[in-house]
Design a protein around this motif. Structure first.
Motif, PDB file in Angstrom:
ATOM      1  N   ARG A  36       0.893  -1.244  -0.127  1.00  0.00           N
ATOM      2  CA  ARG A  36      -0.018  -0.118   0.071  1.00  0.00           C
ATOM      3  C   ARG A  36       0.838   1.212   0.160  1.00  0.00           C
ATOM      4  O   ARG A  36       1.854   1.377   0.879  1.00  0.00           O
ATOM      5  N   ASP A  37       0.452   2.114  -0.898  1.00  0.00           N
ATOM      6  CA  ASP A  37       1.204   3.500  -1.177  1.00  0.00           C
ATOM      7  C   ASP A  37       0.991   4.404   0.135  1.00  0.00           C
ATOM      8  O   ASP A  37      -0.388   4.731   0.295  1.00  0.00           O
ATOM      9  N   ILE A  38       1.987   4.933   1.121  1.00  0.00           N
ATOM     10  CA  ILE A  38       1.342   5.446   2.083  1.00  0.00           C
ATOM     11  C   ILE A  38       2.055   6.971   2.213  1.00  0.00           C
ATOM     12  O   ILE A  38       2.291   7.610   3.057  1.00  0.00           O
ATOM     13  N   THR A  39       2.231   7.418   0.919  1.00  0.00           N
ATOM     14  CA  THR A  39       2.956   8.428   0.516  1.00  0.00           C
ATOM     15  C   THR A  39       2.057   9.559   1.182  1.00  0.00           C
ATOM     16  O   THR A  39       2.611  10.523   2.176  1.00  0.00           O
ATOM     17  N   GLU A  40       0.585   9.653   1.264  1.00  0.00           N
ATOM     18  CA  GLU A  40      -0.037  10.766   1.669  1.00  0.00           C
ATOM     19  C   GLU A  40      -0.235  10.700   3.302  1.00  0.00           C
ATOM     20  O   GLU A  40      -0.133  11.826   4.045  1.00  0.00           O
ATOM     21  N   VAL A  41      -0.095   9.255   3.844  1.00  0.00           N
ATOM     22  CA  VAL A  41      -0.313   9.241   5.184  1.00  0.00           C
ATOM     23  C   VAL A  41       1.339   9.806   5.760  1.00  0.00           C
ATOM     24  O   VAL A  41       1.019  10.528   6.860  1.00  0.00           O
ATOM     25  N   LYS A  42       2.255   9.534   5.181  1.00  0.00           N
ATOM     26  CA  LYS A  42       3.537   9.961   5.841  1.00  0.00           C
ATOM     27  C   LYS A  42       3.615  11.471   5.523  1.00  0.00           C
ATOM     28  O   LYS A  42       3.911  12.182   6.455  1.00  0.00           O
ATOM     29  N   THR A  43       3.168  12.034   4.252  1.00  0.00           N
ATOM     30  CA  THR A  43       2.909  13.528   4.278  1.00  0.00           C
ATOM     31  C   THR A  43       2.203  14.141   5.478  1.00  0.00           C
ATOM     32  O   THR A  43       2.692  15.048   6.158  1.00  0.00           O
ATOM     33  N   ARG A  44       1.070  13.628   5.644  1.00  0.00           N
ATOM     34  CA  ARG A  44       0.093  13.869   6.687  1.00  0.00           C
ATOM     35  C   ARG A  44       0.864  13.781   8.048  1.00  0.00           C
ATOM     36  O   ARG A  44       0.746  14.757   9.162  1.00  0.00           O
ATOM     37  N   GLU A  45       1.417  12.875   8.415  1.00  0.00           N
ATOM     38  CA  GLU A  45       2.518  12.510   9.633  1.00  0.00           C
ATOM     39  C   GLU A  45       3.453  13.649   9.713  1.00  0.00           C
ATOM     40  O   GLU A  45       3.673  14.032  10.831  1.00  0.00           O
ATOM     41  N   ASN A  46       4.184  13.975   8.430  1.00  0.00           N
ATOM     42  CA  ASN A  46       5.218  15.054   8.747  1.00  0.00           C
ATOM     43  C   ASN A  46       4.522  16.438   9.232  1.00  0.00           C
ATOM     44  O   ASN A  46       5.095  17.095   9.582  1.00  0.00           O
TER      45      ASN A  46
END
Length: 702
Positions: free
Chosen positions: A348-358
């Motif tokens: 699963r691509d979690i780019t958006e999740v990581k961006t939101r986390e950052n």
């Protein structure tokens, strides 16, 4: 062979096996029963989903099932005879072979049962082959139009009469009967065989595979042989498989299956669009090509761990064909098929999740920084809060109006202010008046006294430092300029600022930026600067003790705070204010000053200015008693001779006299009743002198 087709064929074979097969979980619940088992016990497929082994074998108890489960999984397989109960209550004997197997890390039992009540199993297999396969044969005699049909063919169409399968009648059973008629005509006339599937008109519809081919004698066709096969279940399964594959290929997650060697055996369509490889390229790749970071040792450890635990979940980074990377979450599941181990990974691509986390972490850090800053500001303000006199409560009469006029003029601007004057004249009070009447009044006024801090600490106090910037810097420290951002900073005793720090202060004034000690980032601020000093900065410049460029940056709007001896009319007002203040604190009953006390105070020059007057009244309240404060030994002795500081300059005296005349004429300069007439000078000369001396008409302060 296509994997989905292979799977479908296997499913069909299991469903159509000539012996009873059932799969059972640890709770003895039936999770799958093939057609033969359902036929034997008389339950439908849906009814079987709600059955458990005690429903079929009434002798089974929870304890006996537990022992049976453990024995099967310990030995791998167990064979025994049992008695099964049909839905209608009949009993029949079976030979059972129970086998252990696992799927996705979960254990099950596969039981195969053979009916040993009556005839041989093998005889039944021979007699019922056509029925099990849902296949029936038929023959059309072209001489008399008669049709011969096997039992299997008749059963497919729910009839006992072969006449119902003649071409003239069978075409009415299919939705596309005309097509059947056309194809059969080609068989009869052109000897052209066909193999087609037709949908019936029944409800629900069924799908009948129809095969027909001509039988010739010489060049003449005299018979047509055919086969009917009910493939409704197969058709539904094909439809479902197509649906499932479409769903898998269109999900956003990446799905692929690989073996212990790292060969990619299956991948979803999303892998192509997400990674940028073509299907042809992916078909040639293994796991080491797909992820070049993976080493054989790492891969082997990963595979063994998934085999052991059943699944593994972890964060990773995937590389596209163009070498760019994106963060992913991977769930790897263990699969076992024909004693071979495989892994199916869902990525699963979690780019958006990581961006939101950052972004969240940045926001939290910013909130933390603001919280710390607010705490620092609050701590600072709590130290500064007291009964300070604000601009509206400054006690004064006529003479001091000229000073407050300048405060009123400069306060609404962001102009840098330099307040000069002797010690004790209330320079800090003027700084507070400028701030509290400015647009920055809702932000803090930060005060720092440059004379009270050690040279080695003043830079840290002003600009802050990072942990480890110098010996003793065990934590980060926020500087006073940072605290004052958006507000005002008051640099008292600016003349005491070390020469080596003056360029840094000059940079703050000019550029609005500075660097923390030990910091790597330049800090931008918006701060108004008010400086104050009792020293002669011009003299310090001539001696090289104060930078000339800094002086002119600070001296944009100078305000000279006059000494108390130059505003003696304010002494009684100030003395009464201090009397009330300290009487309340000391619990004394003083209400007023005696006239003798006022005369004594008016005759004293107060070299310490207002601060000295405040200290005198505080000492008097402690020493004296009563409701009226009378003179006592708390009043200092008058000097026998006047000091040079008691005299005004010629220009100051001239200015005072002109102001008195202007007050008398209500600030009329020209005309027969004007000040120029009284002073016996030309109107223009008086205007020029007023401008040079800084004499302006007073305004009402609000």
């Amino acid at each position: 062979m296509d994997s989905s087709r292979e799977l479908d064929i296997k499913n069909r074979l299991i469903e159509q096996l000539p012996f009873e097969m059932v799969w059972v979980d640890v709770n003895s619940k039936i999770i799958y029963a093939n057609a033969k088992f359902r036929e034997a016990i008389g339950y439908s497929k849906k009814e079987c989903e709600n059955l458990s082994i005690p429903d079929i074998n009434v002798t089974v108890t929870p304890e006996s099932w537990k022992n049976h489960w453990e024995e099967v999984h310990k030995t791998g397989s167990v064979r025994f005879n049992a008695t099964h109960k049909r839905k209608k209550g009949e009993f029949y004997n079976v030979d059972v072979s129970a086998h252990s197997f696992s799927y996705h890390g979960t254990k099950y039992i596969c039981a195969i049962a053979n009916d040993i009540t009556e005839a041989s199993f093998y005889k039944k297999l021979t007699d019922n082959t056509q029925t099990i396969a849902n296949v029936g044969g038929w023959e059309l005699n072209l001489y008399n139009g008669a049709v011969l049909a096997t039992t299997g063919a008749l059963n497919i169409f729910n009839t006992n009469d072969s006449e119902d399968l003649t071409p003239s009648k069978i075409i009415h059973k299919f939705k596309d009967g005309d097509k059947f008629k056309s194809l059969l005509s080609k068989v009869i006339r052109n000897a052209q065989s066909f193999d087609e599937t037709f949908e019936t008109k029944s409800t629900p519809p069924r799908y009948i595979r129809t095969i027909a081919k001509p039988i010739l004698k010489g060049n003449k066709i005299y018979k047509v042989l055919g086969i009917y096969q009910d493939i409704t279940d197969i058709k539904h399964k094909d439809s479902n498989l197509t649906l499932y594959k479409t769903i898998i290929d269109n999900v956003q997650d990446l799905i692929y299956v690989y073996n212990k060697n790292g060969d990619i055996l299956y991948h979803s369509q999303s892998l192509i669009s997400k990674l940028g490889f073509t299907k042809k390229e992916l078909n040639k790749m293994n796991m080491f090509d797909l992820d070049t970071v993976v080493t054989p040792d790492f891969y082997n450890a990963h595979f063994e761990n998934v085999e052991k635990t059943g699944s593994q979940r972890f964060d990773w980074s995937i590389e596209r064909k163009n070498r760019t990377q994106f963060p992913v979450e991977i769930i790897s599941n263990h699969l076992k098929y024909k004693d071979e181990n495989y892994i199916c990974s869902v990525v699963r691509d979690i780019t958006e999740v990581k961006t939101r986390e950052n972004q969240l972490n940045e926001a939290l850090n910013e909130i933390k920084s603001l919280k710390e800053r607010l705490e620092d500001e609050n701590e600072y303000l709590q130290e500064e809060i007291g009964d300070k006199i604000n601009f509206n409560n400054i006690i004064y009469k006529k003479t001091y109006k000229s000073v407050l006029l300048k405060v009123n003029q400069v306060a609404p601007t962001d102009t840098t202010v330099l307040i000069t004057g002797e010690s004790g004249t209330g320079k800090e009070l003027l700084a507070r008046a400028v701030h509290s009447n400015s647009k920055r009044k809702n932000r803090p006024l930060i005060k720092i006294n440059c004379a009270t801090l050690p040279t080695e600490l003043i830079e840290s106090e002003l600009f802050g430092h990072k942990k480890g910037a110098f010996t003793g810097a065990t934590t980060d420290k926020v500087g006073k300029f940072t605290l004052a951002d958006g507000g005002t900073i008051f640099l008292d005793e600016i003349g005491e600022l070390p020469l080596e720090l003056q360029p840094k202060l000059l940079r703050v004034i000019q550029e609005g930026e500075y660097d923390e000690l030990g910091g790597t980032n330049t800090i931008k601020i918006d701060v108004r600067i008010i400086a104050a000093t009792n020293r002669d900065l011009m003299d310090m410049m001539s001696k090289g003790q104060f930078r000339e460029d800094l002086y002119y940056r600070l001296n944009v709007f100078p305000i000279h705070n006059i000494p108390l001896r130059s505003r003696k009319e304010d002494i009684p007002l100030l003395a009464e204010y201090f009397l009330e203040k300290f009487s309340s604190k000391a619990g004394k009953a003083f209400k007023n000053l005696s006239s003798k006390t006022i005369d004594a105070l008016m005759n004293y020059n107060f070299p310490g200015n207002i601060r000295e007057l405040e200290n005198l009244i505080e000492r008097a309240v402690i020493i004296e008693n009563g409701s009226t404060l009378n003179p006592g030994n708390w009043i200092p002795e008058l000097s026998a001779t006047a000091t040079s500081s008691d005299f005004k300059s010629f220009e100051e005296s001239q200015k005072d006299y002109i102001v008195k005349v202007l007050d008398h004429t209500d600030w009329r300069v020209s005309g027969p009743n004007g000040a120029a007439k009284i002073l016996k000078i030309n109107d223009k000369t008086l205007f020029a002198k007023m401008k040079r001396l800084g004499i302006e008409k007073e305004i009402t302060l609000k």
